[in-house]
Design an enzyme around this catalytic site. Structure first.
Site, PDB file in Angstrom:
ATOM      1  N   PRO A   9       0.792  -1.229   0.000  1.00  0.00           N
ATOM      2  CA  PRO A   9       0.000   0.000   0.000  1.00  0.00           C
ATOM      3  C   PRO A   9       0.828   1.285   0.000  1.00  0.00           C
ATOM      4  CG  PRO A   9      -0.088  -1.075   2.147  1.00  0.00           C
ATOM      5  CD  PRO A   9       0.548  -2.056   1.190  1.00  0.00           C
ATOM      6  N   ASN A  10       0.321   2.215  -0.772  1.00  0.00           N
ATOM      7  CA  ASN A  10       0.862   3.586  -0.894  1.00  0.00           C
ATOM      8  C   ASN A  10       2.160   3.661  -1.689  1.00  0.00           C
ATOM      9  OD1 ASN A  10      -1.239   4.834   0.730  1.00  0.00           O
ATOM     10  ND2 ASN A  10      -0.311   3.726   2.439  1.00  0.00           N
ATOM     11  N   TYR A  22      11.134   8.800   0.840  1.00  0.00           N
ATOM     12  CA  TYR A  22      11.043   7.786  -0.219  1.00  0.00           C
ATOM     13  C   TYR A  22      11.595   8.231  -1.578  1.00  0.00           C
ATOM     14  CZ  TYR A  22       8.000   5.605   3.251  1.00  0.00           C
ATOM     15  OH  TYR A  22       7.512   5.041   4.401  1.00  0.00           O
ATOM     16  N   ASN A  71       8.001  -5.647  -0.903  1.00  0.00           N
ATOM     17  CA  ASN A  71       7.927  -4.538   0.047  1.00  0.00           C
ATOM     18  C   ASN A  71       6.448  -4.435   0.412  1.00  0.00           C
ATOM     19  OD1 ASN A  71       7.887  -2.217   1.509  1.00  0.00           O
ATOM     20  ND2 ASN A  71       9.044  -0.978   0.030  1.00  0.00           N
ATOM     21  N   ALA A  74       3.162  -0.815   4.786  1.00  0.00           N
ATOM     22  CA  ALA A  74       2.578  -0.795   6.133  1.00  0.00           C
ATOM     23  C   ALA A  74       2.105  -2.175   6.591  1.00  0.00           C
ATOM     24  CB  ALA A  74       1.426   0.208   6.182  1.00  0.00           C
ATOM     25  N   HIS A  77       4.034  -4.489   9.057  1.00  0.00           N
ATOM     26  CA  HIS A  77       3.970  -4.342  10.516  1.00  0.00           C
ATOM     27  C   HIS A  77       2.661  -4.855  11.117  1.00  0.00           C
ATOM     28  CE1 HIS A  77       7.288  -1.872   9.310  1.00  0.00           C
ATOM     29  NE2 HIS A  77       6.508  -0.989   8.733  1.00  0.00           N
ATOM     30  N   ASP A  84       2.072 -15.620   6.600  1.00  0.00           N
ATOM     31  CA  ASP A  84       1.661 -17.014   6.360  1.00  0.00           C
ATOM     32  C   ASP A  84       1.771 -17.379   4.879  1.00  0.00           C
ATOM     33  OD1 ASP A  84       1.176 -17.625   8.983  1.00  0.00           O
ATOM     34  OD2 ASP A  84      -1.011 -17.579   8.844  1.00  0.00           O
ATOM     35  N   GLU A  95      12.584  -9.720   1.577  1.00  0.00           N
ATOM     36  CA  GLU A  95      11.825  -8.552   2.064  1.00  0.00           C
ATOM     37  C   GLU A  95      12.686  -7.310   1.860  1.00  0.00           C
ATOM     38  OE1 GLU A  95      10.850  -8.898   6.248  1.00  0.00           O
ATOM     39  OE2 GLU A  95      10.296  -6.790   6.396  1.00  0.00           O
ATOM     40  N   HIS A  97      12.805  -2.845   2.083  1.00  0.00           N
ATOM     41  CA  HIS A  97      12.217  -1.554   2.451  1.00  0.00           C
ATOM     42  C   HIS A  97      13.113  -0.449   1.927  1.00  0.00           C
ATOM     43  CE1 HIS A  97       9.242  -3.473   4.934  1.00  0.00           C
ATOM     44  NE2 HIS A  97      10.208  -4.252   5.386  1.00  0.00           N
ATOM     45  N   SER A  99      13.205   2.709   3.235  1.00  0.00           N
ATOM     46  CA  SER A  99      13.757   3.421   4.394  1.00  0.00           C
ATOM     47  C   SER A  99      14.319   2.413   5.400  1.00  0.00           C
ATOM     48  CB  SER A  99      12.661   4.260   5.058  1.00  0.00           C
ATOM     49  OG  SER A  99      11.631   3.424   5.561  1.00  0.00           O
ATOM     50  N   ARG A 104      13.098   4.571  12.483  1.00  0.00           N
ATOM     51  CA  ARG A 104      11.830   5.309  12.473  1.00  0.00           C
ATOM     52  C   ARG A 104      10.973   4.913  13.689  1.00  0.00           C
ATOM     53  NH1 ARG A 104       9.388   4.881   6.629  1.00  0.00           N
ATOM     54  NH2 ARG A 104       8.103   6.558   7.479  1.00  0.00           N
ATOM     55  N   ARG A 108       7.295   0.482  13.427  1.00  0.00           N
ATOM     56  CA  ARG A 108       7.901  -0.003  12.179  1.00  0.00           C
ATOM     57  C   ARG A 108       9.049  -0.983  12.440  1.00  0.00           C
ATOM     58  NH1 ARG A 108       5.579   3.501   8.294  1.00  0.00           N
ATOM     59  NH2 ARG A 108       5.155   5.546   9.194  1.00  0.00           N
TER      60      ARG A 108
HETATM   61  C1  DQA Z   1       8.316   1.006   3.861  1.00  0.00           C
HETATM   62  C2  DQA Z   1       8.377   1.232   5.375  1.00  0.00           C
HETATM   63  C3  DQA Z   1       7.024   1.037   6.006  1.00  0.00           C
HETATM   64  O1  DQA Z   1       7.111   1.260   7.404  1.00  0.00           O
HETATM   65  C4  DQA Z   1       6.035   2.010   5.426  1.00  0.00           C
HETATM   66  O2  DQA Z   1       4.734   1.780   5.959  1.00  0.00           O
HETATM   67  C5  DQA Z   1       6.006   2.036   3.947  1.00  0.00           C
HETATM   68  C6  DQA Z   1       7.264   1.863   3.203  1.00  0.00           C
HETATM   69  C7  DQA Z   1       9.660   1.305   3.175  1.00  0.00           C
HETATM   70  O3  DQA Z   1       9.824   0.858   2.043  1.00  0.00           O
HETATM   71  O4  DQA Z   1      10.506   1.998   3.736  1.00  0.00           O
HETATM   72  O5  DQA Z   1       4.977   2.290   3.335  1.00  0.00           O
HETATM   73  O6  DQA Z   1       8.017  -0.369   3.635  1.00  0.00           O
END
Ligand code: DQA
Length: 138
Positions: A9-10, A22, A71, A74, A77, A84, A95, A97, A99, A104, A108
């Site tokens: 998401p996002n 980002y 990735n 959110a 977390h 699963d 995995e 990320h 950031s 942070r 997170r």
């Molecule tokens: C993220 C870190 C997450 O905590 C956050 O919710 C994101 C992006 C990252 O790529 O740094 O949306 O996964």
């Protein structure tokens, strides 16, 4: 070699969202560069803001692709379901990320994915994805 990148998401807002964290590049633009850089690999990209769609993609590719780079944003977390799904499939999962989530907010610092993946790469900006792909590129 077939690799699936999955963004949660996002992350469709990369380039517009919290640029100080980002960066200012959209994932679509970055993905074009990745495909050129790693033209010996078959790279696929999927993004969804919906948890169940992320799980369905993991199930769909997780028995026939050579690897998944995820990735979960959110949902990292919060999502037992994505954790699963990762432990249910046979393809190795990395995995990533953008950031450094450990520098942070405390919420997170917890990942429901990390225990089930082959490795975790975080904090290198979009380069985290390059490094994850490199790990498959023998
Ligand atoms: C993220 C870190 C997450 O905590 C956050 O919710 C994101 C992006 C990252 O790529 O740094 O949306 O996964």
């Amino acid at each position: 070699m077939k690799l699936q990148i999955i963004n949660g998401p996002n992350l469709n807002l990369l380039g517009k969202r919290e640029k100080n964290i980002y960066g200012d590049q959209s994932f679509e633009d970055y993905f074009k560069k990745l495909k050129i850089k790693f033209n010996n690999l078959e790279l696929h990209y999927f993004q969804s803001n919906i948890e169940g769609e992320l799980i369905e993609k993991i199930q769909e590719v997780g028995f026939n692709f050579d690897g998944i780079i995820i990735n979960a944003a959110a949902y990292t977390h919060t999502s037992v379901g994505i954790g699963d799904a990762i432990r249910s499939v046979s393809s190795p999962v990395i995995e990533v990320h953008i950031s450094n989530t450990y520098s942070r907010e405390e919420f997170r610092h917890k990942s429901f994915l990390s225990a089930h993946v082959k490795g975790v790469i975080l904090g290198f900006g979009l380069k985290s994805y390059d490094l994850a792909i490199e790990s498959f590129n023998k």
